[in-house]
Design a protein around this motif. Sequence first.
Motif, short mmCIF file in Angstrom:
data_model
loop_
_atom_site.label_atom_id
_atom_site.label_comp_id
_atom_site.label_asym_id
_atom_site.label_seq_id
_atom_site.Cartn_x
_atom_site.Cartn_y
_atom_site.Cartn_z
N UNK A 40 13.48 9.49 -4.44
CA UNK A 40 13.25 8.21 -3.76
C UNK A 40 11.77 7.84 -3.79
N UNK A 41 10.91 8.80 -3.52
CA UNK A 41 9.47 8.51 -3.49
C UNK A 41 8.96 8.10 -4.87
N UNK A 42 9.48 8.75 -5.90
CA UNK A 42 9.07 8.39 -7.26
C UNK A 42 9.62 7.02 -7.66
N UNK A 43 10.89 6.78 -7.32
CA UNK A 43 11.56 5.56 -7.75
C UNK A 43 11.07 4.32 -7.02
N UNK A 44 10.94 4.41 -5.70
CA UNK A 44 10.67 3.21 -4.90
C UNK A 44 9.23 3.09 -4.41
N UNK A 45 8.48 4.18 -4.43
CA UNK A 45 7.08 4.11 -3.99
C UNK A 45 6.11 4.34 -5.15
N UNK A 46 6.64 4.78 -6.28
CA UNK A 46 5.78 5.04 -7.43
C UNK A 46 4.88 6.24 -7.25
N UNK A 47 5.28 7.17 -6.37
CA UNK A 47 4.48 8.37 -6.13
C UNK A 47 4.75 9.38 -7.25
N UNK A 52 4.72 13.77 -4.81
CA UNK A 52 6.06 13.47 -4.31
C UNK A 52 6.77 14.68 -3.73
N UNK A 53 6.60 15.85 -4.35
CA UNK A 53 7.25 17.05 -3.84
C UNK A 53 6.67 17.47 -2.49
N UNK A 54 5.35 17.39 -2.36
CA UNK A 54 4.73 17.73 -1.08
C UNK A 54 5.21 16.79 0.03
N UNK A 55 5.29 15.49 -0.30
CA UNK A 55 5.78 14.52 0.68
C UNK A 55 7.23 14.78 1.05
N UNK A 56 8.05 15.11 0.06
CA UNK A 56 9.48 15.36 0.30
C UNK A 56 9.67 16.59 1.19
N UNK A 57 8.93 17.65 0.89
CA UNK A 57 9.03 18.88 1.67
C UNK A 57 8.53 18.66 3.10
N UNK A 58 7.39 17.99 3.24
CA UNK A 58 6.83 17.73 4.57
C UNK A 58 7.76 16.85 5.40
N UNK A 59 8.31 15.81 4.79
CA UNK A 59 9.20 14.89 5.50
C UNK A 59 10.49 15.58 5.90
N UNK A 60 11.03 16.40 5.00
CA UNK A 60 12.24 17.16 5.32
C UNK A 60 11.98 18.10 6.48
N UNK A 61 10.86 18.79 6.43
CA UNK A 61 10.51 19.75 7.48
C UNK A 61 10.38 19.05 8.84
N UNK A 62 9.83 17.85 8.84
CA UNK A 62 9.63 17.13 10.10
C UNK A 62 10.95 16.78 10.78
N UNK A 203 -3.02 16.40 4.67
CA UNK A 203 -3.03 15.11 3.96
C UNK A 203 -3.60 13.96 4.77
N UNK A 204 -4.26 14.29 5.88
CA UNK A 204 -4.68 13.25 6.83
C UNK A 204 -5.60 12.20 6.20
N UNK A 205 -6.58 12.62 5.42
CA UNK A 205 -7.54 11.68 4.84
C UNK A 205 -7.29 11.40 3.36
N UNK A 206 -6.11 11.79 2.89
CA UNK A 206 -5.80 11.58 1.46
C UNK A 206 -5.60 10.09 1.18
N UNK A 207 -6.29 9.58 0.17
CA UNK A 207 -6.17 8.15 -0.15
C UNK A 207 -5.11 7.87 -1.21
N UNK A 208 -4.44 8.93 -1.70
CA UNK A 208 -3.42 8.75 -2.73
C UNK A 208 -2.02 8.63 -2.13
N UNK A 209 -1.89 8.75 -0.81
CA UNK A 209 -0.59 8.67 -0.17
C UNK A 209 -0.25 7.22 0.20
N UNK A 210 1.04 6.87 0.18
CA UNK A 210 1.44 5.48 0.44
C UNK A 210 1.31 5.08 1.90
N UNK A 211 1.47 3.78 2.14
CA UNK A 211 1.46 3.26 3.51
C UNK A 211 2.62 3.89 4.31
#
Length: 268
Positions: A40-47, A52-62, A203-211
């Motif tokens: 989803x992150x790759x397809x709809x956010x262009x990550x 994308x894997x770090x975001x997916x794992x972090x979001x799942x964990x949350x 990832x708090x100050x990362x500028x490569x992460x989406x809105x």
Amino acid sequence: MDNIITIMALCLLLGAVVGVLAGLLGIGGGLIIVPVLAFIFQKFLGVSIEYGMQMAIASSLSTVIFTGLSSARSHYKLGNIDKKIVVVCGIGIAFGAVFGALFATQISGVILKRIFAGLVLLIALQMIFGRNRVSNVSIGNPTYATIGLGSGFVASLMGIGGGAILVPVLVWFQTHIKTAIGCAALCGVVIATFGTATFIFSGWNADFLPQYAFGYVYLPATIGIALTSMITAPIGAKLTVKLDTQKLKKIFAVFLVLVSIRLIIGLE
């Protein structure tokens, strides 16, 4: 805005599915959530896959924080939680979860995807061929803490609650199956809390992460999955009296094998 609405809708649907499976089969949803969110992150956010894997794992964990609290509360009422195991394992788990999340943010997304696929394959094979065997060995606090450290590391690295790892290990060391499941549920909250906090901080100050990303945690995904999975998990639990859960678990394990193979051969 259209992408956000689409992502929210997909995550609400994803949460509904994994909630039923969690209630029916007693498995964590992260094994499904992570690969779906990565897509989803790759397809709809262009990550890119690098993040994308770090975001997916972090979001799942949350999401485990919310679903795990509900499950742990039920097990506590049933008397299925051993305070000694939870406290001692929990200390190791807290450190392991932090180390696992830090490790996940420091390696390539492609390597992380390969590690995730390999671990999913191992868990699936354990579900197919494993048995809840019991050893003749009784253990003390240092071993419980070590078990927690290892379980926390792997679970945080994969974005799961850790029940698939912790339950068979505790059962092996002479813990009753119901107590093992109850302790794993509460320990999963510890894993999710410390792991999620580490992913947010990293990832708090990362500028490569989406809105709408809170560190590596993508809030719309967390909210959508948590909302529906908490609603549908009791539905899955009720279905256990009507369906052959052991057979379904093996079918699901075969599905996980196919998912892991697809992840390995589909690496970008």
